[in-house]
Write a protein that holds these residues in place. Structure first.
Motif, PDB file in Angstrom:
ATOM      1  N   VAL A 185     -13.916   3.386  10.211  1.00 10.72           N
ATOM      2  CA  VAL A 185     -12.537   2.705   9.691  1.00 10.72           C
ATOM      3  C   VAL A 185     -13.212   2.225   8.508  1.00 10.72           C
ATOM      4  CG1 VAL A 185     -11.378   0.521   9.766  1.00 10.72           C
ATOM      5  CG2 VAL A 185     -12.436   1.495  12.494  1.00 10.72           C
ATOM      6  N   THR A 186     -12.571   3.235   7.986  1.00 13.03           N
ATOM      7  CA  THR A 186     -12.643   2.639   6.294  1.00 13.03           C
ATOM      8  C   THR A 186     -11.492   1.593   5.743  1.00 13.03           C
ATOM      9  OG1 THR A 186     -10.991   4.469   5.473  1.00 13.03           O
ATOM     10  CG2 THR A 186     -13.725   4.817   5.741  1.00 13.03           C
ATOM     11  N   ASN A 187     -12.560   0.365   5.606  1.00 18.40           N
ATOM     12  CA  ASN A 187     -11.200  -1.224   5.470  1.00 18.40           C
ATOM     13  C   ASN A 187     -12.138  -1.419   3.924  1.00 18.40           C
ATOM     14  OD1 ASN A 187     -10.121  -2.882   6.113  1.00 18.40           O
ATOM     15  ND2 ASN A 187     -11.585  -4.091   5.759  1.00 18.40           N
ATOM     16  N   ALA A 188     -13.186  -0.905   3.549  1.00 21.35           N
ATOM     17  CA  ALA A 188     -13.274  -2.210   2.450  1.00 21.35           C
ATOM     18  C   ALA A 188     -12.970  -1.356   0.901  1.00 21.35           C
ATOM     19  CB  ALA A 188     -14.898  -1.429   1.866  1.00 21.35           C
ATOM     20  N   GLY A 189     -12.154  -2.033   0.433  1.00 19.24           N
ATOM     21  CA  GLY A 189     -11.579  -2.856  -1.176  1.00 19.24           C
ATOM     22  C   GLY A 189     -11.667  -4.000  -1.615  1.00 19.24           C
ATOM     23  N   VAL A 190     -10.790  -3.770  -3.043  1.00 22.57           N
ATOM     24  CA  VAL A 190     -11.659  -4.898  -3.748  1.00 22.57           C
ATOM     25  C   VAL A 190      -9.241  -4.956  -5.026  1.00 22.57           C
ATOM     26  CG1 VAL A 190     -13.511  -4.337  -4.683  1.00 22.57           C
ATOM     27  CG2 VAL A 190     -12.113  -3.279  -5.810  1.00 22.57           C
ATOM     28  N   LEU A 191      -9.595  -5.432  -5.390  1.00 25.54           N
ATOM     29  CA  LEU A 191      -8.237  -5.855  -5.909  1.00 25.54           C
ATOM     30  C   LEU A 191      -9.051  -5.988  -7.919  1.00 25.54           C
ATOM     31  CD1 LEU A 191      -5.945  -7.220  -3.965  1.00 25.54           C
ATOM     32  CD2 LEU A 191      -5.992  -5.004  -4.680  1.00 25.54           C
ATOM     33  N   VAL A 227     -14.065   2.147  -5.118  1.00 24.81           N
ATOM     34  CA  VAL A 227     -14.420   1.530  -3.751  1.00 24.81           C
ATOM     35  C   VAL A 227     -13.467   1.986  -2.486  1.00 24.81           C
ATOM     36  CG1 VAL A 227     -14.405  -0.241  -2.234  1.00 24.81           C
ATOM     37  CG2 VAL A 227     -15.400  -0.559  -5.108  1.00 24.81           C
ATOM     38  N   HIS A 228     -11.606   1.546  -2.469  1.00 25.60           N
ATOM     39  CA  HIS A 228     -10.775   2.416  -2.297  1.00 25.60           C
ATOM     40  C   HIS A 228     -10.810   4.322  -1.760  1.00 25.60           C
ATOM     41  CE1 HIS A 228      -8.978  -1.261  -1.798  1.00 25.60           C
ATOM     42  NE2 HIS A 228      -8.733  -1.435  -2.710  1.00 25.60           N
ATOM     43  N   LEU A 229     -10.476   4.783  -2.889  1.00 19.77           N
ATOM     44  CA  LEU A 229     -10.835   6.342  -3.249  1.00 19.77           C
ATOM     45  C   LEU A 229     -11.603   7.162  -2.804  1.00 19.77           C
ATOM     46  CD1 LEU A 229      -8.309   8.589  -2.881  1.00 19.77           C
ATOM     47  CD2 LEU A 229      -8.523   8.511  -5.272  1.00 19.77           C
ATOM     48  N   ARG A 230     -13.004   7.003  -3.212  1.00 24.20           N
ATOM     49  CA  ARG A 230     -14.145   7.424  -2.855  1.00 24.20           C
ATOM     50  C   ARG A 230     -14.928   6.985  -1.912  1.00 24.20           C
ATOM     51  NH1 ARG A 230     -19.361   8.165  -4.838  1.00 24.20           N
ATOM     52  NH2 ARG A 230     -20.167   9.483  -5.136  1.00 24.20           N
TER      53      ARG A 230
END
Length: 310
Positions: free
Chosen positions: A87-93, A112-115
């Motif tokens: 599950v790829t959930n990591a992210g930042v804004l 973070v999100h795409l790569r």
């Protein structure tokens, strides 16, 4: 629906939605590799899973670099003997309008999100194909990636890109019995807590009270736990025939998002000049233009914040 004997990785799972996903997968029987950049958050997540009778291990590292993706897979295999679910959930804004967005604002979110989704899925899928036992790839999207949102050029690009990759991976991984799907969650998190429109729902959730039905039903906006059931379903054998989909979930609502399709098609012998397009536009195309952004209904009066005193 049991995940007994399965092993999962959940990126960005020290808190919020990712933690809810990790805890639910563990409740269903999976061993879980927790990931976060905050060592204490990761340790607390592992402790919460173990306290409930589950099995977990932590990898404290930023998602994005290939080295982190490799470490996650190696930890799953070394600690629990296999890998079945990612599950790829990591992210930042880094929200700001286009003309104020810096290169670093853009690159950080994309990295973070795409790569991060790409590197983690590549590492997991490579292992799953070699193991020959199939697998489940679940990538987290966003309504912003589906519809756009003011001030989120970087985030919209990343989340739209994730769904595009999922559609491609569904084709590439099908022969290996690996499914790939995107989940589009809408829930009370740190990312939505600052939006005034959701204030009444976020406040209720923070107090441990039920959210008003308007949010749960009409908007499909709920808690992090409301999203976890779809994650667990997609991770299970029951979802073996579900792949390449974007599934929205929040509150009391589950949705299937459509894939982009032409809304109108027209032909002109010899091709279309600029004047041909202009002549045909109003009659053949103008009535089919798509809207952008989310359009929320007005809040019921009882859920509106009181006006400040003059």
């Amino acid at each position: 629906m049991s995940l007994e004997g399965k092993v999962a990785i959940v990126t960005g799972s020290g808190r919020g939605l990712g933690l809810a996903y990790a805890q639910e997968l563990a409740r269903q029987g999976a061993a879980v590799v927790v990931n976060d950049v905050d060592a204490q958050a990761a340790a607390d997540a592992v402790a919460s899973i173990e306290a409930a009778g589950g099995r977990a291990a932590a990898v404290v590292a930023p998602v994005g670099p290939t080295e982190t993706a490799t470490q996650l897979v190696e930890t799953a295999v070394a600690t629990f003997g296999r890998l079945d679910i990612l599950v790829t959930n990591a992210g930042v804004l880094r929200d700001t309008v286009l003309w104020k967005m810096s290169d670093d604002d853009f690159d950080t979110v994309i990295n973070v999100h795409l790569r991060g989704t790409f590197t983690c899925v590549r590492a997991a899928a490579t292992h799953m194909r070699e193991a020959g036992e199939g697998g489940r790839i679940i990538c987290i999207g966003s309504p912003t990636g589906q519809r756009g949102n003011f001030g989120q050029t970087n985030y919209a690009a990343a989340k739209a890109g994730i769904v595009g990759m999922v559609r491609t991976w569904a084709m590439e991984l099908a022969r290996a019995n690996i499914t790939a799907n995107a989940v589009i969650p809408v829930a009370a998190t740190a990312m939505t807590a600052t939006v005034p429109y959701f204030a009444a729902a976020v406040e209720a959730d923070a107090k441990g009270e039920p959210m008003p039905a308007f949010f749960r039903h009409d908007l499909g906006f709920g808690t992090a736990d409301d999203v976890s059931g779809v994650i667990a379903f997609l991770a299970s054998d029951a979802a073996a025939g579900v792949t390449g989909q974007a599934i929205g979930v929040g509150g009391d609502r589950v949705q299937l998002w459509s894939h982009p399709q032409p809304t109108v098609t027209a032909y002109h012998d010899g091709g279309w000049s600029a004047s041909d397009v202009a002549d045909a536009w109003d009659a053949q195309f103008a009535g089919h233009l798509e809207t952008v952004g989310e359009k929320f209904p007005p809040l019921p009066a009882e859920l509106q914040a009181p006006a400040p005193d003059a």
